[in-house]
Design an enzyme around this catalytic site. Structure first.
Site, PDB file in Angstrom:
ATOM      1  N   HIS A 205      73.922  22.714  77.587  1.00  0.00           N
ATOM      2  CA  HIS A 205      73.268  21.003  77.788  1.00  0.00           C
ATOM      3  C   HIS A 205      73.757  20.498  76.428  1.00  0.00           C
ATOM      4  O   HIS A 205      72.492  19.115  77.026  1.00  0.00           O
ATOM      5  CB  HIS A 205      71.757  22.130  76.828  1.00  0.00           C
ATOM      6  CG  HIS A 205      71.706  22.644  75.987  1.00  0.00           C
ATOM      7  ND1 HIS A 205      71.925  23.604  75.701  1.00  0.00           N
ATOM      8  CD2 HIS A 205      70.977  21.110  75.078  1.00  0.00           C
ATOM      9  CE1 HIS A 205      71.415  23.697  73.629  1.00  0.00           C
ATOM     10  NE2 HIS A 205      70.938  22.336  73.874  1.00  0.00           N
TER      11      HIS A 205
HETATM   12  C1  UD1 Z   1      66.868  19.275  72.269  1.00  0.00           C
HETATM   13  C2  UD1 Z   1      67.719  19.159  70.996  1.00  0.00           C
HETATM   14  C3  UD1 Z   1      68.128  20.367  70.707  1.00  0.00           C
HETATM   15  C4  UD1 Z   1      68.393  21.471  71.643  1.00  0.00           C
HETATM   16  C5  UD1 Z   1      67.767  21.250  72.706  1.00  0.00           C
HETATM   17  C6  UD1 Z   1      67.255  22.484  73.707  1.00  0.00           C
HETATM   18  C7  UD1 Z   1      67.062  17.155  70.214  1.00  0.00           C
HETATM   19  C8  UD1 Z   1      68.153  15.374  68.932  1.00  0.00           C
HETATM   20  N1  UD1 Z   1      68.444  17.782  70.463  1.00  0.00           N
HETATM   21  O1  UD1 Z   1      67.855  18.755  73.082  1.00  0.00           O
HETATM   22  O2  UD1 Z   1      69.111  20.039  69.847  1.00  0.00           O
HETATM   23  O3  UD1 Z   1      69.620  22.404  71.518  1.00  0.00           O
HETATM   24  O4  UD1 Z   1      66.735  20.564  72.260  1.00  0.00           O
HETATM   25  O5  UD1 Z   1      66.708  22.897  74.271  1.00  0.00           O
HETATM   26  O6  UD1 Z   1      65.928  17.101  69.710  1.00  0.00           O
HETATM   27  N2  UD1 Z   1      64.050  17.141  79.727  1.00  0.00           N
HETATM   28  C9  UD1 Z   1      63.023  17.678  80.254  1.00  0.00           C
HETATM   29  N3  UD1 Z   1      62.187  18.023  80.247  1.00  0.00           N
HETATM   30  C10 UD1 Z   1      61.659  18.852  79.328  1.00  0.00           C
HETATM   31  C11 UD1 Z   1      62.321  18.398  77.853  1.00  0.00           C
HETATM   32  C12 UD1 Z   1      63.846  17.396  78.639  1.00  0.00           C
HETATM   33  O7  UD1 Z   1      63.431  16.986  81.874  1.00  0.00           O
HETATM   34  O8  UD1 Z   1      61.171  19.434  79.027  1.00  0.00           O
HETATM   35  C13 UD1 Z   1      65.125  16.212  80.881  1.00  0.00           C
HETATM   36  C14 UD1 Z   1      64.502  14.968  79.274  1.00  0.00           C
HETATM   37  O9  UD1 Z   1      65.677  14.079  81.196  1.00  0.00           O
HETATM   38  C15 UD1 Z   1      65.523  14.320  78.754  1.00  0.00           C
HETATM   39  C16 UD1 Z   1      66.729  14.883  78.327  1.00  0.00           C
HETATM   40  O10 UD1 Z   1      66.226  16.741  79.019  1.00  0.00           O
HETATM   41  O11 UD1 Z   1      65.446  13.174  78.690  1.00  0.00           O
HETATM   42  C17 UD1 Z   1      67.143  15.518  76.869  1.00  0.00           C
HETATM   43  O12 UD1 Z   1      65.737  16.035  76.386  1.00  0.00           O
HETATM   44  P1  UD1 Z   1      66.252  16.169  75.075  1.00  0.00           P
HETATM   45  O13 UD1 Z   1      64.163  16.629  74.326  1.00  0.00           O
HETATM   46  O14 UD1 Z   1      65.710  14.402  74.567  1.00  0.00           O
HETATM   47  O15 UD1 Z   1      67.047  16.373  74.417  1.00  0.00           O
HETATM   48  P2  UD1 Z   1      67.469  18.136  74.567  1.00  0.00           P
HETATM   49  O16 UD1 Z   1      68.778  17.878  75.292  1.00  0.00           O
HETATM   50  O17 UD1 Z   1      66.864  18.859  75.297  1.00  0.00           O
END
Ligand code: UD1
Length: 393
Positions: A205
Site C-alpha cells: 500500500h
Molecule cells: C496510512 C499511513 C501509513 C500506514 C497506512 C496503513 C500516513 C501518512 N500513512 O496510509 O503509514 O501504513 O495508513 O493502512 O498516515 N481510504 C479509504 N478508506 C479508508 C482509508 C483510506 O478508501 O478507510 C483511501 C482514501 O482514498 C485515501 C487513501 O486510501 O485517500 C489513503 O489513505 P490515507 O489515510 O491517506 O493513507 P494510507 O495510504 O492508508
C-alpha cells in the site's frame, strides 16, 4: 489520572488495544480514546475495534481522507477543543501516521505531556511521510516508549536525554500474543480454500510501490508469476485498489491477473494474523507485518529500499527487496525452498510492553537499557540495505 489516547489509522488500533486493557486494570486512571477518522471504512477501522475488544472511541473527529496537509490540519483543528475540554495529564500517540504527529503537536502546544508509543524507529528516508511523522512526534514527546535497542541508539544520536527513553518492548507483539490462539482457531486458511497447500500472503500500500503505474505493474507481474507455483492471497488496501483499477487490473473477481493470485478485500485483524501465521511466505511493505512475521518465524520479503525496523532483518526473518520481478522471484523461491527456521527471539517482544508503558506513565517507573555492549551490536549496516539484506537471504 486522566490519560487520552489518539488513534486514526489501521496500524494504530493493535498498538492501542493492549495499552487500553492494561490501563483498564488501574482504578486510579481514567482512559479516553479519540479516533481521528483518518481510516473510516469498516474493514479498516470498526472491525479492528470489535476484534481487539476495544471500547467505542469517546470522541470521533471524522477527518477522513485528504492531502497530507489537509488531513494533518483537520486533526490539529478538531483535536484542540477536545484536549482543552478534557485536560488530560498525558496524551498517548501511536506509531507514525499523520494522526500521530498531528496529535503530538496539538498536545505539546497545549503544554500537555505526550507519550509516543513506538518511538525512535528511523528509516533515514526523508521521502517517507512516516519518517517525518516519527521524527517530529518524538521531538514533541516527553515519554518515548521504544520497541527495540536500535531505537535507543537513534534517539541518543539525536540528542534525546536517556531519562525520556523507556525500553518497554513492542506493543504490536502484545496484541499478537493476546490474539494468536483465537486467530488460529478461526482457521481462515480453510475459509480461503488454502488448507494443506503452501501459500503466500501479500500486502502492498505504500505510495512508492502503488502510486507509480510502472512499479505497480511490475509488482503485479511478479505476483502473477509467483502464483504459477501456488496460491497468493492479496488483501488489497483501498489506495492500492484504486490504482489497480486505473490500470484495469483486479476489477470484478480479479480481472487481468493470474487466477491463483487472489485479490480480496482488506481482512480483519484475526483473519490476517491466522493467515500470516500459517503462510509459507509473506510479501509486504507494511511495518507491522515485518514485526509479526519475525515473531512468528515466517519468512518475509519487504518491498522497500530501507526499513525503520532493522531488528527484523538482523535477527528476524525479514529481507528487503526492490520492486523488481527477477529479485522478488529469486528471493521468494529461496524462502519457499528453505526448511523452516527456529523462531527468532527479540528482546522484550514478550507480550508485556503495554504493562511496562502503564508502569512508566502511572508509577514513574523506569525501563532502561543499561547494557551498552549490546547497544553497540545494533549499529545496523544500513548502507546499501537492498543488496546487503538480499545477499544475506
Ligand atoms: C496510512 C499511513 C501509513 C500506514 C497506512 C496503513 C500516513 C501518512 N500513512 O496510509 O503509514 O501504513 O495508513 O493502512 O498516515 N481510504 C479509504 N478508506 C479508508 C482509508 C483510506 O478508501 O478507510 C483511501 C482514501 O482514498 C485515501 C487513501 O486510501 O485517500 C489513503 O489513505 P490515507 O489515510 O491517506 O493513507 P494510507 O495510504 O492508508
Amino acid at each position: 489520572m486522566r490519560i487520552l489516547s489518539v488513534v486514526g489509522a489501521r496500524p494504530n488500533f493493535m498498538k492501542l488495544a493492549p495499552v487500553d486493557r492494561a490501563l483498564a486494570q488501574r482504578a486510579d486512571v481514567e482512559h479516553e480514546i479519540v479516533h481521528t477518522g483518518q481510516h473510516y471504512d469498516p474493514q479498516m477501522s470498526a472491525t479492528f475495534f470489535e476484534e481487539l475488544w476495544l471500547p467505542a472511541p469517546d470522541h470521533h473527529l471524522g477527518v477522513g481522507s485528504g492531502s497530507h496537509a489537509v488531513q494533518t490540519a483537520a486533526v490539529l483543528e478538531r483535536l484542540e477543543p477536545v484536549l482543552e475540554a478534557n485536560r488530560p495529564d498525558v496524551v498517548l500517540v501511536y506509531g507514525d501516521v499523520n494522526s500521530t504527529f498531528a496529535a503530538a503537536l496539538v498536545a505539546a502546544k497545549l503544554g500537555i505531556r505526550v507519550g509516543h508509543v513506538e518511538a525512535g524507529l528511523r528509516s533515514r528516508d526523508w521521502t517517507m511521510p512516516e519518517e517525518i511523522n516519527r521524527v517530529l512526534a518524538d521531538r514533541l514527546s516527553g515519554l518515548l516508549f521504544v520497541p527495540s535497542r536500535d531505537a535507543i541508539d537513534n534517539l541518543r544520536a539525536e540528542g534525546v536525554p536517556d531519562d525520556r527513553i523507556h525500553f518497554v518492548g513492542n506493543v504490536m507483539i502484545d496484541s499478537l500474543c493476546w490474539a494468536l490462539e483465537r486467530a488460529r482457531e478461526r482457521d481462515p486458511a480453510a475459509r480461503h480454500g488454502l488448507s494443506g497447500t503452501p501459500y503466500v500472503v501479500v500486502t502492498l500500500h505504500r505510495p512508492a510501490n502503488v502510486d507509480d503505474p510502472c512499479t505497480l505493474r511490475e509488482l503485479v507481474d511478479s505476483l502473477s508469476c509467483l502464483s504459477d507455483a501456488g496460491p497468493v492471497l492479496f488483501p488489497v488496501h483501498p489506495r492500492t485498489r484504486k490504482n489497480l483499477h486505473a490500470l484495469r487490473l483486479g476489477g470484478g473477481r480479479g480481472a487481468g491477473v493470474h487466477p491463483n493470485l487472489r485479490l480480496v478485500e482488506p481482512l480483519g485483524y484475526l483473519d490476517m494474523l491466522g493467515l500470516v501465521a500459517g503462510a509459507a511466505l509473506v510479501i509486504t511493505d507494511s511495518g507491522g507485518l515485518q514485526e509479526e512475521t519475525t515473531y512468528l518465524g515466517v519468512p518475509c520479503l519487504t518491498v522497500r529500499p530501507n526499513t525503520e525496523r532493522p531488528v527484523t532483518c538482523v535477527h528476524g526473518t525479514n529481507r528487503l527487496v526492490p520492486p523488481r520481478r527477477d529479485v522478488i522471484l529469486a528471493a521468494a523461491r529461496r524462502a519457499l525452498e528453505r526448511p523452516s527456521l527456529a523462531r527468532p527471539v527479540i528482546e522484550r517482544w514478550d507480550g508485556r510492553a503495554a504493562e511496562r508503558i502503564v508502569r512508566v506513565v502511572c508509577d514513574d517507573e523506569r525501563f532502561d537499557a543499561e547494557d551498552p555492549g549490546r547497544v553497540k551490536d545494533f549499529a545496523i549496516p544500513m548502507a546499501d540495505p537492498v543488496l546487503l539484506e538480499y545477499a544475506a537471504f
